[in-house]
Design an enzyme around this catalytic site. Structure first.
Site, PDB file in Angstrom:
ATOM      1  N   SER A  13      29.132 -31.803   4.062  1.00 59.92           N
ATOM      2  CA  SER A  13      28.824 -31.964   5.487  1.00 59.92           C
ATOM      3  C   SER A  13      29.827 -32.870   6.200  1.00 59.92           C
ATOM      4  O   SER A  13      30.163 -33.951   5.722  1.00 59.92           O
ATOM      5  CB  SER A  13      27.416 -32.541   5.655  1.00 59.92           C
ATOM      6  OG  SER A  13      27.133 -32.724   7.036  1.00 59.92           O
ATOM      7  N   SER A  15      29.115 -33.307   9.591  1.00 58.67           N
ATOM      8  CA  SER A  15      28.369 -33.634  10.807  1.00 58.67           C
ATOM      9  C   SER A  15      28.454 -35.109  11.190  1.00 58.67           C
ATOM     10  O   SER A  15      28.620 -35.432  12.376  1.00 58.67           O
ATOM     11  CB  SER A  15      26.902 -33.205  10.656  1.00 58.67           C
ATOM     12  OG  SER A  15      26.788 -31.806  10.643  1.00 58.67           O
ATOM     13  N   THR A  60      19.809 -29.202   7.330  1.00 53.19           N
ATOM     14  CA  THR A  60      20.660 -28.164   6.757  1.00 53.19           C
ATOM     15  C   THR A  60      20.056 -27.681   5.442  1.00 53.19           C
ATOM     16  O   THR A  60      18.946 -28.060   5.073  1.00 53.19           O
ATOM     17  CB  THR A  60      22.111 -28.673   6.597  1.00 53.19           C
ATOM     18  OG1 THR A  60      22.954 -27.579   6.220  1.00 53.19           O
ATOM     19  CG2 THR A  60      22.211 -29.780   5.564  1.00 53.19           C
ATOM     20  N   LYS A  64      15.665 -25.842   6.079  1.00 48.38           N
ATOM     21  CA  LYS A  64      15.422 -25.398   7.454  1.00 48.38           C
ATOM     22  C   LYS A  64      14.017 -24.831   7.657  1.00 48.38           C
ATOM     23  O   LYS A  64      13.494 -24.860   8.771  1.00 48.38           O
ATOM     24  CB  LYS A  64      16.480 -24.389   7.885  1.00 48.38           C
ATOM     25  CG  LYS A  64      17.866 -25.006   8.069  1.00 48.38           C
ATOM     26  CD  LYS A  64      18.859 -24.031   8.648  1.00 48.38           C
ATOM     27  CE  LYS A  64      20.202 -24.695   8.876  1.00 48.38           C
ATOM     28  NZ  LYS A  64      21.180 -23.801   9.544  1.00 48.38           N
ATOM     29  N   ASP A 100      21.100 -23.129  16.155  1.00 51.23           N
ATOM     30  CA  ASP A 100      22.036 -22.197  15.531  1.00 51.23           C
ATOM     31  C   ASP A 100      22.280 -20.977  16.407  1.00 51.23           C
ATOM     32  O   ASP A 100      23.390 -20.451  16.457  1.00 51.23           O
ATOM     33  CB  ASP A 100      21.500 -21.735  14.168  1.00 51.23           C
ATOM     34  CG  ASP A 100      21.683 -22.774  13.072  1.00 51.23           C
ATOM     35  OD1 ASP A 100      22.610 -23.594  13.194  1.00 51.23           O
ATOM     36  OD2 ASP A 100      20.894 -22.766  12.106  1.00 51.23           O
ATOM     37  N   GLY A 127      19.098 -15.930   5.220  1.00 47.72           N
ATOM     38  CA  GLY A 127      18.438 -17.224   5.068  1.00 47.72           C
ATOM     39  C   GLY A 127      18.279 -17.911   6.413  1.00 47.72           C
ATOM     40  O   GLY A 127      18.188 -17.263   7.455  1.00 47.72           O
ATOM     41  N   GLY A 246      33.739 -20.775  10.655  1.00 45.69           N
ATOM     42  CA  GLY A 246      32.456 -21.297  11.096  1.00 45.69           C
ATOM     43  C   GLY A 246      32.485 -22.626  11.816  1.00 45.69           C
ATOM     44  O   GLY A 246      31.423 -23.132  12.213  1.00 45.69           O
TER      45      GLY A 246
END
Length: 280
Positions: A13, A15, A60, A64, A100, A127, A246
């Site tokens: 990650s 983030s 994440t 979720k 998302d 997913g 992404g």
């Protein structure tokens, strides 16, 4: 004040890097934390978000859907999808949101100018993030959607939950099954929603499909952002196809979460700059 990301594992990650950059740019007294949480501690971690000094969290893989029983309410697309990637603490009550959907379509339109209407689209995986992508594409009135998933009945359940005017077919995430289900369709867009190709995993050196599935004219969109160029994107580029990684979706969904926590608009270029420095 604190905010953070909940998941397990979280080695991949970035983030905290780009969210903290946006926080510091505005001058807010907020720290963005990496909250790596084993499943046995998930309930306690989510309940800790009710604290007076906590704004909320990103969520994440693999949580979720798992966080939902510990929340007080679901808002907007999170309720439809039964998938949460952002939690907001509203005076001790926890709201589940899904940004998302916003991140996916914003990146696709801003970076590639791609209009989904009337297009044939192949989605790999159904997913947490796959659910958001499939809902978005159906809402955009794609001509045809094919969902290739490891477990067919899970994809079929999702299709039954997301009533849509868009015809949606499902098949196994298997090369021959995808080829059989694809014929005679030529895909305009292929979206990888699986974790295949993600850095720091056993799947990093793999691609969910071979170049045989990628026909001329398709845009190949891999939601894996780390590494920036996955095996899938390299195969697509070598075949002469247009590609999209992404990172844009990650940034735009994160920016929307930022707005929910702070009621402020983040500096998107600064978020991109910090994210690129973290993964290149």
């Amino acid at each position: 004040m604190d905010v953070g990301i909940i998941g397990f594992p979280l080695r991949h990650s970035i983030s905290p890097v780009f969210q903290q950059a946006a926080i510091d740019d505005i001058g807010l007294d907020i720290t963005y934390n990496l909250w790596e949480t084993p499943s046995s501690q998930l309930e306690d971690r989510v309940n800790s978000l009710r604290g007076k000094n906590i704004l909320g969290a990103n969520v994440t893989v693999p949580y979720k859907q798992a966080v939902i029983p510990y929340l007080d309410t679901l808002v907007g697309s999170a309720k439809i999808l039964q998938s949460v990637n952002t939690i907001v603490n509203q005076n001790g009550l926890l709201e589940g949101h899904n940004t998302d959907v916003y991140g996916f379509i914003t990146s696709l339109q801003e970076e590639k100018g791609f209009n989904c209407q009337g297009k044939n689209i192949l989605v790999l995986g159904s997913g947490g993030v796959g659910r958001a992508v499939i809902l978005t594409l159906a809402d955009q009135i794609a001509e045809r959607l094919l969902i290739a998933n490891r477990t067919i009945n899970k994809a079929e359940t999702l299709v039954s939950e997301l009533a849509s005017v868009t015809p949606i077919a499902v098949c196994s995430l298997d090369e021959q099954h995808i080829k059989d289900a694809s014929s005679p369709v030529s895909w305009d867009l292929i979206v990888n929603c699986t974790s295949i190709g993600m850095r720091y995993t056993d799947l990093e050196t793999l691609s969910p499909i071979s170049a045989d599935i990628m026909r001329k004219g398709a845009l190949v969109y891999d939601l894996v952002y780390n590494p920036p160029v996955t095996v899938l994107l390299k195969l697509a580029a070598d075949a002469g196809l247009d590609t999209l990684g992404g990172l844009g979706m990650l940034i735009h969904q994160g920016a929307q979460a930022f707005r929910l926590w702070t009621n402020e608009d983040p500096n998107i270029p600064i978020m991109f700059q910090a994210a690129r420095q973290a993964i290149y």
